[in-house]
Each structure stands twice: as C-alpha cells, then as structure tokens.
Write an enzyme that holds these catalytic residues in place. Structure first.
Site, PDB file in Angstrom:
ATOM      1  N   HIS A  73       3.602 -15.404  -1.085  1.00 26.17           N
ATOM      2  CA  HIS A  73       3.456 -14.211  -1.931  1.00 26.17           C
ATOM      3  C   HIS A  73       3.739 -14.662  -3.367  1.00 26.17           C
ATOM      4  O   HIS A  73       4.573 -15.556  -3.572  1.00 26.17           O
ATOM      5  CB  HIS A  73       4.514 -13.144  -1.643  1.00 26.17           C
ATOM      6  CG  HIS A  73       4.555 -12.603  -0.264  1.00 26.17           C
ATOM      7  ND1 HIS A  73       5.212 -13.211   0.771  1.00 26.17           N
ATOM      8  CD2 HIS A  73       4.056 -11.448   0.252  1.00 26.17           C
ATOM      9  CE1 HIS A  73       5.115 -12.474   1.857  1.00 26.17           C
ATOM     10  NE2 HIS A  73       4.412 -11.402   1.585  1.00 26.17           N
ATOM     11  N   ASP A 108       7.397 -15.075  -4.121  1.00 29.94           N
ATOM     12  CA  ASP A 108       8.113 -16.148  -3.414  1.00 29.94           C
ATOM     13  C   ASP A 108       8.243 -17.395  -4.273  1.00 29.94           C
ATOM     14  O   ASP A 108       9.224 -18.131  -4.176  1.00 29.94           O
ATOM     15  CB  ASP A 108       7.353 -16.604  -2.155  1.00 29.94           C
ATOM     16  CG  ASP A 108       7.115 -15.502  -1.159  1.00 29.94           C
ATOM     17  OD1 ASP A 108       7.837 -14.495  -1.204  1.00 29.94           O
ATOM     18  OD2 ASP A 108       6.198 -15.663  -0.322  1.00 29.94           O
TER      19      ASP A 108
HETATM   20  C1  XLS Z   1       5.877  -8.379   7.263  1.00 33.52           C
HETATM   21  C2  XLS Z   1       4.664  -9.160   7.127  1.00 33.52           C
HETATM   22  C3  XLS Z   1       4.589 -10.029   5.880  1.00 33.52           C
HETATM   23  C4  XLS Z   1       3.157 -10.463   5.655  1.00 33.52           C
HETATM   24  C5  XLS Z   1       2.848 -10.912   4.284  1.00 33.52           C
HETATM   25  O1  XLS Z   1       6.182  -7.826   8.312  1.00 33.52           O
HETATM   26  O2  XLS Z   1       4.490  -9.912   8.287  1.00 33.52           O
HETATM   27  O3  XLS Z   1       5.437 -11.108   6.008  1.00 33.52           O
HETATM   28  O4  XLS Z   1       2.786 -11.455   6.522  1.00 33.52           O
HETATM   29  O5  XLS Z   1       3.096  -9.949   3.331  1.00 33.52           O
END
Ligand code: XLS
Ligand code: NI
Ligand code: NI
Length: 438
Positions: A103, A106
């Site tokens: 993201h 991140d």
């Molecule tokens: C949360 C999601 C997140 C997505 C990306 O539950 O799995 O981690 O994969 O935003």
C-alpha cells in the site's frame, strides 16, 4: 543507519533441501525450478511477500501495544521508510521469491495532510525502483490505503463527505501511477471501509453509486496512463465494517456487470475473507473462474474457533489442494499470484519467525500444487466430471440449451420417452481420490 544483517541475525539465502530436510530455514517442497505440469513451480505459484503485515505492523492488538520492537520502527520519517525498505528487500532476497506487494502508506514516511502524503510518497519511489533493479524482485500489485487514516472512518469512495472521496481519488491516482511506473502487474482495491456500521446513518443507494463512480474513474485513468494489468477488487464481507459492499466474488461480479466493467476489473480472493463470508476458499476460486474474473489470491487463513481476519499463514494441505485443483485445471494465474497477506502471531517476535511463516506457507502451497497435479495426472477425477455432464453434449442437451422453447420441451416430456435414471454423485469416493494424493 543500523546494520541490516544484525536484524537477520546470520540468516542467509533460503534454499531447497527436499522433504527429508530438518533444517527449519530450508524449503522442503518449494523447488522453484522444478517443472510441474509443464511449468516451473515459481511460475505456477508466483509468490509475493506483503509489506504491511511483515514490515509495518508492530504486533499491537486491540488489547495491547506492539511486541516486535523492530529496529526500523525506532526511527522516524524518511529515515524509517528507507531503513524499512532495506530490510524488506533483504528479506525478499533471502526468500528468493519473485514478488512483493504494498500500500502507499506502507512504504512511505507517515503523512498527516494530503500535501504531505503527495511529497512523502513521491520521495520513496526512486529508492524502491533502485532496490527492485538491484534485486530483480518485481511488484505483483500496488494499492492505496484509503481506510487507516481517521479521515476515512466513514468510508473512502462511500463517504458522506465528497472531500473525503476526493482525497481517496488522489491517493488511488498516485498509487496506480506508482504501480505502473514500478512495473506492477495488477492494481488492487480493497474497500476496507466501503460499507456501513449501521443502516440508521447510511444511504446505501447513494454510497453504491459513489463506489461505482470511483471504480469507473480508476478504470479510465488506468487506460489513460497505459497500465495494462487488471484492477482487482478484493472481496470481504465485513471487518472493520459491519457490512462491506463487495462481500464475496458473486456479489462483486454482479456489481461489475451492472457497471459494465468486466473487461478491466477482476477479483483478488483472500482465503480468510472467503471463510468470513461463510464460503470455502475453493468456492470463491471456482466462482471467479466460472464468471471469468479470477485475478489473484491473498493467501492466508482464519482460525475456525474465532471469527476474525486473523491472517495466519495458510497451512491446511486438504484445503490448499482443493483450491489448487481449480486454479491448475483452469490454466493457473495470468497476471496474479499468491500474495502472502499473512502475518506471524504477536508472540512470534524474532526475525526467524518471519522466515518460518513464509517458508512453511510456500512449502504448503508447493505441496498442494504437487497434490493437485498428481490428481489431475491420475485422471479419474476429471474423467468422472466429464462423464457426469456428458449428456449435455448430446442431442437433447444441446437442443435444451440452444434451441427449444419451454413449450417444446414440455411437449417432448408429455409425449413420453424421457425417463431420467438417477446416478450416484460419488462424493465419498471423490474425497478418497483427493486424500490419496494429499
Ligand atoms: C484486509 C485486506 C488488505 C488488502 C489490501 O483485510 O486483506 O490487507 O489485501 O488492502
Ligand atoms: Ni488481503
Ligand atoms: Ni484480509
């Protein structure tokens, strides 16, 4: 700057040693160059490390503070972001996997305002590109985090405040462009807060229209910048919201069909989200293939004893084999892969624990792949399925599907001569076939 080798504490490159190995830091099944059904194992699995759980989360939960004490988490701003990047790529190199996923928030220095966000995100892209260049590790997908910052508490695209919609749009544009620039193969949209906590304060008709608008904008921009990969919606039924609009694969299909976006948007299916929705993972995968929207997988699992998205490493051989069977028999991933949206437990505080999770997880997938390949090669599973539906290829079947009216069908039955003979579904035998190879 700290020395990253201190963090890895002598852990070097992880290699394949075979099933008999008792080395906890070696692969026992993941042999990336081994050819299975005509394709290298790495090309089947396309494994990816996720940035967020592995390098951003500090081990906090709703009852207590972080437990991990990672060295880069002691730093701040751009220095923190760059130290984390170095650690992350040190980890990818040691695992020897082809992909990672992130993201925007991140990878960058934390930002409070949108202007700061723009600056901080832009500033980390060159260092990421340099690390990718140095190591050859590629980007499976990028995404924008439009759910963590307090401004998104009532949703991003579905927020009652259009200013929040605009902020989310800005982040999505920048993250899509960054993904494109870094050669990312997909772009993911997980609608973390695109749903509601209570219908008492929610106009769902309006919110769905807003969500559709954001998706259409993202698709339009993808074409404008020449990004070739698909956009992937990641279905999830709830958590953090009470209800999330993209609750499962079939729901997402209906939404995409309504918006006429099936050309450009597919799904990223997550194991733990499937089970939260009351679906098995192989159900979600089978549905995605049946509707032509299978994109990628977030590999993890929940714990049947509680109802959360615990994001544990996916280790159940039967469950994995059932899922792998559908993936392999439909020709596997195109641009997608197995992204490890999985995290170590809060008590697993050492660097070694990060390795154990990823090594065990990819070994479990490799085993599932070998089992699925063995089942398909043995052939009785496919033969049974083909026989079971064979009559639909005959005269009656084709006539029913392509020509007949309801009236004509009824007259043919009324005239006699149509007398179906029940045949066993053989579930137990099929389960035995599965078990033979797992
Ligand atoms: C949360 C999601 C997140 C997505 C990306 O539950 O799995 O981690 O994969 O935003
Ligand atoms: Ni996910
Ligand atoms: Ni999840």
């Amino acid at each position: 700057m700290f020395d990253i080798t201190d963090f890895f504490d002598g852990i070097g490159k992880i290699t394949y040693e075979g099933p008999a190995s008792d080395n906890p830091l070696a692969y026992r099944f993941y042999d990336k160059d081994r050819v299975v059904l005509g394709k290298r194992m790495e090309d089947h699995l396309r494994p990816s490390v996720c940035y967020w759980h592995t390098f951003c989360w500090d081990g906090f939960d709703v009852f207590g503070a972080g437990t991990f004490n990672r060295p880069w988490q002691q730093l701040e701003g751009q220095a923190m972001a760059e130290a984390k990047l170095e650690i992350a790529f040190g980890f990818f190199e040691r695992l020897g996997w082809p992909y990672f996923a992130f993201h925007d928030v991140d990878v960058m220095a934390p930002a409070e305002t949108m202007v700061e966000h723009t600056e901080n995100f832009a500033r980390i892209l060159d260092p990421i590109a340099a690390q990718m260049q140095r190591t050859g590790v590629k980007l499976l997908w990028g995404t924008a985090n439009v759910f963590s910052h307090p401004r998104y508490m009532s949703g991003a695209a579905t927020n009652p405040d259009p200013e929040v919609f605009a902020c989310a749009a800005m982040q999505i544009k920048q993250a899509l462009e960054a993904t494109h620039r870094l050669g990312g193969e997909n772009y993911v949209l997980w609608g973390g807060r695109e749903g509601y906590d209570t219908l008492l304060n929610t106009d769902t008709g309006r919110e769905l229209e807003q969500l559709g608008r954001m998706l259409a904008l993202a698709v339009e921009h993808k074409h404008k910048i020449g990004f070739k990969g698909p956009l992937l919606i990641e279905p999830k039924p709830h958590e953090p919201t009470k209800h999330q609009y993209d609750r499962d694969t079939q729901t997402v299909y209906g939404f995409l069909k309504r918006l006429d976006l099936l050309e450009d948007v597919k799904v990223n299916i997550e194991t733990n989200h499937a089970t939260l929705a009351g679906n098995a993972m192989d159900h979600e995968i089978a549905m995605a293939f049946a509707h032509g929207i299978f994109g990628s997988v977030d590999a993890n699992r929940g714990d049947p004893q509680n109802g959360w998205d615990t994001d544990q490493f996916w280790m159940d051989p039967l469950d994995i084999t059932r899922s792998m069977l559908h993936i392999v028999k439909h020709g596997g991933f195109d641009t997608g892969g197995f992204n490890f949206d999985s995290k170590v437990r809060r008590q697993s505080i050492d660097a070694a624990d990060l390795f154990h999770g990823h090594i065990g997880g990819v070994d479990a997938l490799a085993r599932g792949l070998l089992s699925a390949a063995a089942i398909l090669e043995e052939g009785s599973y496919e033969r049974f399925l083909n026989d079971r539906y064979a009559d639909w290829e005959g005269e009656l079947g084709k006539w029913l599907l392509q020509e007949a009216s309801l009236e004509e069908i009824a007259s043919r039955v009324e005239a006699g001569g149509i007398d179906p003979k029940p045949r066993s579904g053989r579930q137990e035998w099929l389960e035995n076939v599965l078990n033979r190879f797992v």
